[in-house]
Design a protein around this motif. Structure first.
Motif, PDB file in Angstrom:
ATOM      1  N   ALA A 157     -22.064  -3.393 -17.349  1.00 31.46           N
ATOM      2  CA  ALA A 157     -21.204  -4.333 -16.616  1.00 31.46           C
ATOM      3  C   ALA A 157     -21.585  -4.352 -15.138  1.00 31.46           C
ATOM      4  O   ALA A 157     -21.694  -5.411 -14.516  1.00 31.46           O
ATOM      5  N   ARG A 158     -21.811  -3.170 -14.579  1.00 27.98           N
ATOM      6  CA  ARG A 158     -22.173  -3.097 -13.165  1.00 27.98           C
ATOM      7  C   ARG A 158     -23.510  -3.791 -12.915  1.00 27.98           C
ATOM      8  O   ARG A 158     -23.666  -4.548 -11.956  1.00 27.98           O
ATOM      9  N   ALA A 159     -24.482  -3.551 -13.804  1.00 26.97           N
ATOM     10  CA  ALA A 159     -25.811  -4.145 -13.631  1.00 26.97           C
ATOM     11  C   ALA A 159     -25.739  -5.677 -13.657  1.00 26.97           C
ATOM     12  O   ALA A 159     -26.480  -6.360 -12.950  1.00 26.97           O
ATOM     13  N   LEU A 160     -24.831  -6.219 -14.455  1.00 30.10           N
ATOM     14  CA  LEU A 160     -24.737  -7.684 -14.578  1.00 30.10           C
ATOM     15  C   LEU A 160     -23.720  -8.287 -13.610  1.00 30.10           C
ATOM     16  O   LEU A 160     -23.621  -9.511 -13.498  1.00 30.10           O
ATOM     17  N   GLY A 161     -22.918  -7.431 -12.953  1.00 33.50           N
ATOM     18  CA  GLY A 161     -21.854  -7.926 -12.075  1.00 33.50           C
ATOM     19  C   GLY A 161     -20.682  -8.497 -12.865  1.00 33.50           C
ATOM     20  O   GLY A 161     -19.981  -9.398 -12.407  1.00 33.50           O
ATOM     21  N   TRP A 162     -20.452  -7.974 -14.077  1.00 33.14           N
ATOM     22  CA  TRP A 162     -19.384  -8.444 -14.959  1.00 33.14           C
ATOM     23  C   TRP A 162     -18.208  -7.472 -14.960  1.00 33.14           C
ATOM     24  O   TRP A 162     -18.321  -6.338 -14.485  1.00 33.14           O
ATOM     25  N   ALA A 163     -17.094  -7.917 -15.541  1.00 36.16           N
ATOM     26  CA  ALA A 163     -15.942  -7.031 -15.720  1.00 36.16           C
ATOM     27  C   ALA A 163     -16.176  -6.136 -16.936  1.00 36.16           C
ATOM     28  O   ALA A 163     -17.060  -6.399 -17.765  1.00 36.16           O
ATOM     29  N   TYR A 164     -15.368  -5.094 -17.021  1.00 37.23           N
ATOM     30  CA  TYR A 164     -15.507  -4.127 -18.106  1.00 37.23           C
ATOM     31  C   TYR A 164     -14.143  -3.889 -18.749  1.00 37.23           C
ATOM     32  O   TYR A 164     -13.150  -3.725 -18.043  1.00 37.23           O
ATOM     33  N   LEU A 165     -14.104  -3.918 -20.076  1.00 30.04           N
ATOM     34  CA  LEU A 165     -12.865  -3.601 -20.801  1.00 30.04           C
ATOM     35  C   LEU A 165     -13.059  -2.358 -21.663  1.00 30.04           C
ATOM     36  O   LEU A 165     -13.919  -2.329 -22.544  1.00 30.04           O
ATOM     37  N   ASP A 166     -12.243  -1.338 -21.387  1.00 32.44           N
ATOM     38  CA  ASP A 166     -12.221  -0.123 -22.196  1.00 32.44           C
ATOM     39  C   ASP A 166     -11.062  -0.289 -23.189  1.00 32.44           C
ATOM     40  O   ASP A 166      -9.924   0.037 -22.868  1.00 32.44           O
ATOM     41  N   SER A 167     -11.340  -0.835 -24.366  1.00 30.20           N
ATOM     42  CA  SER A 167     -10.231  -1.142 -25.287  1.00 30.20           C
ATOM     43  C   SER A 167      -9.562   0.120 -25.806  1.00 30.20           C
ATOM     44  O   SER A 167      -8.373   0.121 -26.116  1.00 30.20           O
ATOM     45  N   GLY A 168     -10.318   1.214 -25.903  1.00 25.41           N
ATOM     46  CA  GLY A 168      -9.719   2.487 -26.338  1.00 25.41           C
ATOM     47  C   GLY A 168      -8.592   2.910 -25.407  1.00 25.41           C
ATOM     48  O   GLY A 168      -7.592   3.489 -25.841  1.00 25.41           O
ATOM     49  N   ALA A 169      -8.759   2.581 -24.109  1.00 23.71           N
ATOM     50  CA  ALA A 169      -7.716   2.940 -23.134  1.00 23.71           C
ATOM     51  C   ALA A 169      -6.400   2.246 -23.479  1.00 23.71           C
ATOM     52  O   ALA A 169      -5.321   2.799 -23.254  1.00 23.71           O
ATOM     53  N   LEU A 170      -6.476   1.025 -24.045  1.00 21.90           N
ATOM     54  CA  LEU A 170      -5.246   0.307 -24.404  1.00 21.90           C
ATOM     55  C   LEU A 170      -4.521   1.029 -25.540  1.00 21.90           C
ATOM     56  O   LEU A 170      -3.289   1.133 -25.533  1.00 21.90           O
ATOM     57  N   TYR A 171      -5.286   1.519 -26.525  1.00 18.90           N
ATOM     58  CA  TYR A 171      -4.669   2.286 -27.622  1.00 18.90           C
ATOM     59  C   TYR A 171      -4.075   3.586 -27.083  1.00 18.90           C
ATOM     60  O   TYR A 171      -3.008   4.026 -27.494  1.00 18.90           O
ATOM     61  N   ARG A 172      -4.795   4.191 -26.156  1.00 18.27           N
ATOM     62  CA  ARG A 172      -4.293   5.431 -25.549  1.00 18.27           C
ATOM     63  C   ARG A 172      -3.024   5.161 -24.727  1.00 18.27           C
ATOM     64  O   ARG A 172      -2.081   5.953 -24.745  1.00 18.27           O
ATOM     65  N   LEU A 173      -2.994   4.031 -23.999  1.00 15.58           N
ATOM     66  CA  LEU A 173      -1.815   3.690 -23.198  1.00 15.58           C
ATOM     67  C   LEU A 173      -0.603   3.427 -24.093  1.00 15.58           C
ATOM     68  O   LEU A 173       0.510   3.833 -23.779  1.00 15.58           O
TER      69      LEU A 173
END
Ligand code: DC
Length: 220
Positions: free
Chosen positions: A24-40
């Motif tokens: 994501a950083r290399a492309l200048g895009w956003a990043y979604l950590d979907s596992g974090a949503l399950y953890r939240l």
């Protein structure tokens, strides 16, 4: 035009989070950590006294999850939850509730809302199969259980935690088993996914392979 998206799925400790963030950083895009949503969701349930088998209660909680992602910090209900969601207890609860179809359905809209220009890299278990079936590129990142356990062991030791390699390997195999055999959205490569085995690759090499695969599929 559809916002470009790279879906990176794979088993626990396959390094997909780090790889996805770097891509994501290399492309200048956003990043979604979907596992974090399950953890939240798991954390919110544990805190709110919602039972981990109360499917309707959990789905209600997930559909109005008060989360905020701010760079690399994650907030739940206005409180920083970045570290606490990484607890083993929260991870285990997340893995349990992730088997519930109503909860998974309740999280779909939230996940899809992250797809905004110029692009999104999303990592998880079902990014390419269920959440973003029209992803520009689908990657399935694998590594042997032994090498994944060893990586996790090194991470824990580096952070000053004590760890036992045999226990880690056993837990990781159990989680693989649960994630792969559940009835809804089981962990498996999406159709057309590029499978990358990172057992003998470091992070830079893995990131380079993903970027190469992306360039290849936009050129087609
Ligand atoms: O990737 P992780 O360990 O942070 O994910 C926590 C749990 O959530 C894991 O047991 C599997 C589940 N999960 C899922 O079912 N689907 C996703 N897209 C992401 C995670």
């Amino acid at each position: 035009m559809l916002v470009p998206l790279i879906a990176i799925d794979g088993p626990t400790a396959s390094g997909k989070g780090t790889v996805a963030q770097r891509v994501a950083r290399a492309l200048g895009w956003a990043y979604l950590d979907s596992g974090a949503l399950y953890r939240l969701c798991a954390l919110a349930a544990l805190r709110g006294g919602v039972a981990l088998d109360d499917e309707a209660g959990l789905a209600a909680l997930a559909s109005a999850l008060p989360v905020r992602f701010d760079d690399d910090r994650i907030e739940l209900d206005g409180q920083d939850a970045t570290e606490v969601i990484r607890d083993e207890a929260v991870g285990n609860a997340a893995s349990r509730i992730a088997a519930l179809p109503a909860l998974r359905a309740a999280l779909l809209g939230l996940q899809r809302g992250f797809r905004r220009p110029p692009g999104l890299v999303a990592d998880g278990r079902d990014m390419g199969t269920v959440v973003f079936p029209d992803a520009t590129l689908k990657v399935f990142l694998v590594a042997t259980a032994e090498s994944r356990a060893e990586r996790r062991y090194k991470q824990l030791i580096e952070k000053g935690f004590s760890a036992n390699l045999a226990d880690l390997l056993r837990d990781l195999r159990q989680r693989d088993e649960r994630d792969s055999n559940r009835a809804v959205a089981p962990l498996r490569p999406a159709e057309g996914a590029v499978v990358i085995d990172s057992t003998h690759l470091d992070i830079d090499q893995t990131v380079a392979q993903v970027l190469r695969a992306y360039r290849h599929c936009v050129r087609r």
